[in-house]
Design an enzyme around this catalytic site. Structure first.
Site, PDB file in Angstrom:
ATOM      1  N   GLU A  55      11.318   9.445  25.102  1.00  0.00           N
ATOM      2  CA  GLU A  55      12.624   8.795  24.921  1.00  0.00           C
ATOM      3  C   GLU A  55      12.737   8.274  23.486  1.00  0.00           C
ATOM      4  OE1 GLU A  55      15.663   8.150  26.609  1.00  0.00           O
ATOM      5  OE2 GLU A  55      15.944   7.339  24.592  1.00  0.00           O
ATOM      6  N   ASP A 104      23.012  14.620  25.507  1.00  0.00           N
ATOM      7  CA  ASP A 104      23.818  14.162  24.366  1.00  0.00           C
ATOM      8  C   ASP A 104      25.196  13.693  24.769  1.00  0.00           C
ATOM      9  OD1 ASP A 104      22.272  15.086  21.810  1.00  0.00           O
ATOM     10  OD2 ASP A 104      22.118  16.723  23.259  1.00  0.00           O
ATOM     11  N   ASP A 140      27.262  17.371  31.724  1.00  0.00           N
ATOM     12  CA  ASP A 140      28.614  17.336  32.308  1.00  0.00           C
ATOM     13  C   ASP A 140      29.643  17.869  31.300  1.00  0.00           C
ATOM     14  OD1 ASP A 140      28.226  15.265  30.590  1.00  0.00           O
ATOM     15  OD2 ASP A 140      29.247  13.758  31.797  1.00  0.00           O
ATOM     16  N   THR A 171      20.107  11.275  38.517  1.00  0.00           N
ATOM     17  CA  THR A 171      20.121  10.378  37.362  1.00  0.00           C
ATOM     18  C   THR A 171      21.398   9.529  37.366  1.00  0.00           C
ATOM     19  OG1 THR A 171      21.361  11.615  35.691  1.00  0.00           O
ATOM     20  CG2 THR A 171      19.105  12.333  36.083  1.00  0.00           C
ATOM     21  N   PHE A 173      23.442   9.131  34.966  1.00  0.00           N
ATOM     22  CA  PHE A 173      24.548   9.872  34.359  1.00  0.00           C
ATOM     23  C   PHE A 173      25.176  10.832  35.347  1.00  0.00           C
ATOM     24  CE2 PHE A 173      25.899   9.684  29.963  1.00  0.00           C
ATOM     25  CZ  PHE A 173      25.188   8.577  29.568  1.00  0.00           C
TER      26      PHE A 173
END
Ligand SMILES: C[S@@+](CC[C@H](N)C(=O)[O-])C[C@H]1O[C@@H](n2cnc3c(N)ncnc32)[C@H](O)[C@@H]1O
Length: 195
Positions: A55, A104, A140, A171, A173
């Protein structure tokens, strides 16, 4: 391959995963774990694997480390570093699986410089992946999906296979995107055993 991606100094010793985890289980590397929800999920559900997260954000890596400690996961570790630098020193065919999930949020043209998924990264992933191993990529953003897929597809030893639907939603996200009604784009690649 540029020197930045493959510096001319020795790679880590062959035993590095055994030294880090204390055993010889297969190793999965997660790039950009964010807050570490997915890492905790897979490490708990697959105790016969080791999970190594890289990370870039120090603050997030610290959060992930606290999560690993709180859940008493002995098969998970996190390192705070840019993934490109870590990949450059990993040995050929030394990782069994890569996870790259929603890498990203800054995928727009003006952020191109900071994008994780590039042809150079795909080459490094393919080099470090063990034959038979897999890379899972989820985003996404359709446009970014196309960019990432094109990079991975250009590696002739990688073939696209079906993606595990359970892993796609694990996750924070992913859950955010689903709640907002956004479509998730996922691709999984396996490395062929022969050229
Ligand atoms: C949008 S978040 C997604 C987090 C998590 N994968 C999820 O799905 O919830 C992207 C994460 O990737 C990390 N990241 C981006 N580029 C990176 C790089 N080059 N090396 C390591 N981590 C990176 C960011 O710091 C951030 O934590």
């Amino acid at each position: 391959m540029s020197d930045l991606f493959r510096p001319n100094w020795s790679a880590l010793p062959e035993t590095y995963w055994t030294e880090i985890f204390g055993d010889d289980r297969p190793v999965a590397v997660e790039i950009g774990p964010g807050l570490g929800e997915f890492l905790e999920f897979v490490a708990k559900h697959q105790p016969d694997w080791n999970f190594f997260a890289v990370e870039r954000s120090r603050a997030r890596a610290a959060t992930v480390r606290r999560r690993i400690d709180a859940a008493r996961l002995t098969n998970a570790r996190v390192l705070s570093a840019p993934a490109e630098c870590v990949l450059a020193i990993l040995r050929d065919s030394s990782v069994d699986r890569f996870y790259i999930q929603f890498p990203d949020p800054w995928w727009k043209r003006r952020h191109k410089r900071r994008r994780l998924m590039t042809p150079q990264l795909a080459t490094q992933l393919c080099r470090v992946l063990r034959p038979g191993g897999a890379i899972e990529f989820i985003t996404d953003v359709e446009e970014y999906y196309d960019v990432g897929r094109a990079a991975l597809r250009s590696e002739r030893r990688l073939i696209e296979i079906s993606t595990d639907p359970e892993l796609q939603t694990a996750t924070s996200f992913a859950r955010k995107a689903i709640k907002r009604g956004w479509k998730l784009h996922a691709a999984t690649y396996r490395k062929l055993a022969v050229d």
